[in-house]
Design an enzyme around this catalytic site. Structure first.
Site, PDB file in Angstrom:
ATOM      1  N   CYS A  35       0.975   0.225  -7.775  1.00  0.00           N
ATOM      2  CA  CYS A  35       0.815   0.706  -6.395  1.00  0.00           C
ATOM      3  C   CYS A  35      -0.307   1.723  -6.290  1.00  0.00           C
ATOM      4  CB  CYS A  35       2.058   1.409  -5.868  1.00  0.00           C
ATOM      5  SG  CYS A  35       3.592   0.592  -6.148  1.00  0.00           S
ATOM      6  N   ASP A  37       0.007   5.056  -7.383  1.00  0.00           N
ATOM      7  CA  ASP A  37       0.463   6.442  -7.465  1.00  0.00           C
ATOM      8  C   ASP A  37       1.692   6.533  -8.369  1.00  0.00           C
ATOM      9  OD1 ASP A  37      -1.362   7.735  -5.630  1.00  0.00           O
ATOM     10  OD2 ASP A  37      -0.246   6.840  -3.971  1.00  0.00           O
ATOM     11  N   CYS A  62      -3.961   9.500  -5.691  1.00  0.00           N
ATOM     12  CA  CYS A  62      -5.043   9.945  -4.832  1.00  0.00           C
ATOM     13  C   CYS A  62      -4.873  11.419  -4.481  1.00  0.00           C
ATOM     14  CB  CYS A  62      -5.052   9.102  -3.573  1.00  0.00           C
ATOM     15  SG  CYS A  62      -3.556   9.273  -2.611  1.00  0.00           S
ATOM     16  N   CYS A 106       1.707   7.720   0.519  1.00  0.00           N
ATOM     17  CA  CYS A 106       1.448   8.407  -0.753  1.00  0.00           C
ATOM     18  C   CYS A 106       2.317   9.657  -0.894  1.00  0.00           C
ATOM     19  CB  CYS A 106      -0.017   8.812  -0.864  1.00  0.00           C
ATOM     20  SG  CYS A 106      -1.174   7.469  -0.607  1.00  0.00           S
TER      21      CYS A 106
HETATM   22 ZN   LIG Z   1      -2.322   7.397  -2.448  1.00  0.00          ZN
END
Ligand SMILES: [Zn+2]
Ligand SMILES: Cc1ncc(COP(=O)(O)O)c(C=O)c1O
Lengths: 147, 395
Positions: A35, A37, A62, A106
């Site tokens: 995915c 993360d 991220c 996220c």
């Molecule tokens: Zn992310």
């Protein structure tokens, strides 16, 4: 970049409580590299007061994944477990002055990582817990829970 | 130091292009469709620009259509070839898995309209072969569309060979040359290209100007209906400043092509050497058969967006194919097509240079980058597991 708020950039560039914890009482890892993360959270718990005395994290992800990890650790450090379990990703995002809409997914991991770490602590210490902690196995793809 | 290393995304307008454009905002302000002198002066500028593109591509001016950019040129090329095919009962199209979305999404739309699409696999070096194309062509194939150079990994495709295969089979051949135009020699005659798209902002021209080359005799289908501009095939008052700037930029880029490539290639190779010296990194795409300014590598254990943010904080503008930079859950379709696993594709970095980059900037990138990669790896639970041997290194 104006993509993120100053708060997000601050927590991304100067993450709080980052690193490994060798003597952790509970470790929770959620997300997967597929995915994009992964968050691992370590907690140290005072058995008397059931308080989280220390917390650390490692995150692959991220800017918003790293910033939400950092903020989540700040929000639960020194708090009773019962209170830490109330932490919602919404609260984390608000504390960061918001995230772009497409980045909200996220931030979900932060809440999940805290729960996973507490669950690990409970498992290791034979403490019973309710179904709300049973749902997260750390794998986003098999997780049917709505966030 | 500020380093702009995202020239595959877009470039700054060159001085020559700007100088050519400026008079077109006030002095030459007529509508080329008007009969009066100001209009005719604008019409002259328009035709001059068309001639420049025709000459540089080895085409004739009437084969050049101006569009709003590469995306529109791609859409119109595919729709035109598809419509022509349908009239002959041919509704099969061959393309590749790593085309730009301007191609892939148009093909998806055509599929919904009853066309059949074959997307060729991408070999590990990022270069498809003419043989793959040949094998995919069927009786009912009406179009082959293969990009000239890939926008992410910069690999250059054997366009002349593919052109020959298509001509031999009697199938139209389109190439999306958006990344190649102005950077690599293009000869539509010699390469047997029937349709070609390019976009001015990738070679120091303005944004929002594209060119569609279409070989004489191939009818275009309108995407935009209205006035009789562009021989009735693309309605709308022409963007004269943009078109004039595009032509000036293209002329300049083609005139300096060899010089620019000779300047950029060693800089590119230095970057490649420096990036791949970082442990557990890998270059994406063939080391030689790539655009002179393109570098694309994956770093295991880290995620691309955080890499970009930290580079940006150091003044370096770059790009990544990570999911988190695209807003979707999947990383770049190009890197996946190249065979990179998801977890590796997330950690990609594209540095794309232009002749405006200075050698010191390359040194600066190489000075800053390894530390950032290490910093992110130290924070990464994936890297921890890789180092502890709990999961195997992929690269
Ligand atoms: Zn992310
Ligand atoms: C290969 C390729 N095709 C098409 C496009 C689209 O061009 P434009 O941005 O001019 O619409 C681009 C640019 O992003 C590209 O790199």
């Amino acid at each position: 970049m104006a993509l993120y708020s100053d708060k997000v950039m601050d927590h991304f560039q100067n993450p709080r409580n980052v690193g490994k914890m060798d003597d952790a009482d509970g470790i929770g890892e959620v997300g997967n590299a597929r995915c994009g993360d992964i968050m691992r959270m370590y907690i140290k718990v005072d058995p008397e007061s059931q308080t989280i005395t220390d917390v650390k994290f490692n995150t692959f992800g991220c800017g918003s994944a790293i910033a939400t990890s950092s903020m989540a650790t700040e929000l639960i450090k020194g708090k009773p477990i019962s209170q830490a379990l109330q932490l919602s990703n919404k609260a984390v995002v608000e504390a960061l002055d918001g995230l772009p809409a497409y980045k909200l997914h996220c931030s979900v991991l932060a809440e999940e990582a805290v729960k996973a770490a507490v669950k690990d602590y409970y498992d290791k210490n034979g403490i019973a817990y309710g179904p709300e902690l049973q749902s997260c196995d750390g794998d986003c793809e098999s997780c049917g829970v709505e966030h | 130091m500020n380093v702009y290393a995202d020239n595959a995304a877009t470039t700054a307008v060159s001085q020559a292009a700007l100088d050519a454009m400026l008079p077109c905002f006030q002095d030459i302000a007529g509508n080329p469709s008007s009969l009066h002198s100001p209009g005719q002066r604008a019409a002259e500028k328009l035709e001059e620009a068309r001639e420049i593109f025709a000459r540089r591509l080895h085409a004739s001016p009437r084969e050049i259509t101006f569009t709003s950019g590469g995306s529109e040129a791609d859409n119109q090329a595919l729709r035109s070839a598809a419509a022509l095919g349908a009239r002959k009962g041919k509704k099969h199209i061959v393309s590749t898995k790593f085309e730009h979305h301007a191609i892939l999404h148009t093909l998806t739309a055509l599929e919904r309209e009853g066309y059949e699409v074959t997307l060729l696999d991408i070999p590990p070096d990022g270069v498809v072969t003419a043989q793959q194309v040949k094998d995919a062509i069927r009786e009912d194939t009406c179009l082959v569309t293969v990009m000239f150079a890939n926008n992410e990994i910069g690999t250059i495709q054997p366009i002349a060979e593919i052109g020959a295969v298509c001509r031999e089979a009697g199938v139209l051949f389109h190439t999306d040359a958006v990344q190649a135009a102005g950077h690599l020699p293009i000869d539509v005659e010699e390469m047997k290209i029937d349709l070609l798209s390019l976009s001015a902002h990738k070679f120091h021209g303005p944004k929002g100007v594209g060119v569609l080359y279409v070989r004489r005799g191939i009818p275009l289908v309108n995407l935009i209906y209205g006035g009789a501009q562009e021989r009735g095939k693309r309605a709308g008052t022409e963007n004269i400043p943009g078109i004039v700037g595009a032509a000036a930029a293209f002329d300049e880029a083609c005139a300096n092509m060899e010089k620019n490539a000779a300047y950029l290639t060693p800089l590119r190779d230095k970057l490649i050497a420096g990036l791949t010296a970082i442990p557990h990194s890998i270059l994406n795409g063939d080391a030689q058969r790539r655009l002179p300014g393109n570098v694309n590598a994956c770093f295991e254990g880290i995620e691309g967006e955080s890499l970009l943010l930290l580079l940006d904080a150091k003044g370096i503008a770059a790009s990544s194919g990570s999911a988190c930079t695209s807003g979707s859950l999947d990383p770049s379709h190009v890197l996946l097509a190249l065979g990179r696993p998801h977890e590796v594709a997330h950690g990609s970095l594209r540095l794309s240079l232009s002749e405006y980059n200075k050698p010191e900037e390359i040194d600066y990138i190489l000075e800053v980058l390894p530390g950032i990669v290490q910093y992110l790896r130290d924070m990464s639970p994936v890297w921890d597991e890789l180092e502890q041997g709990q999961r195997p290194h992929i690269i």
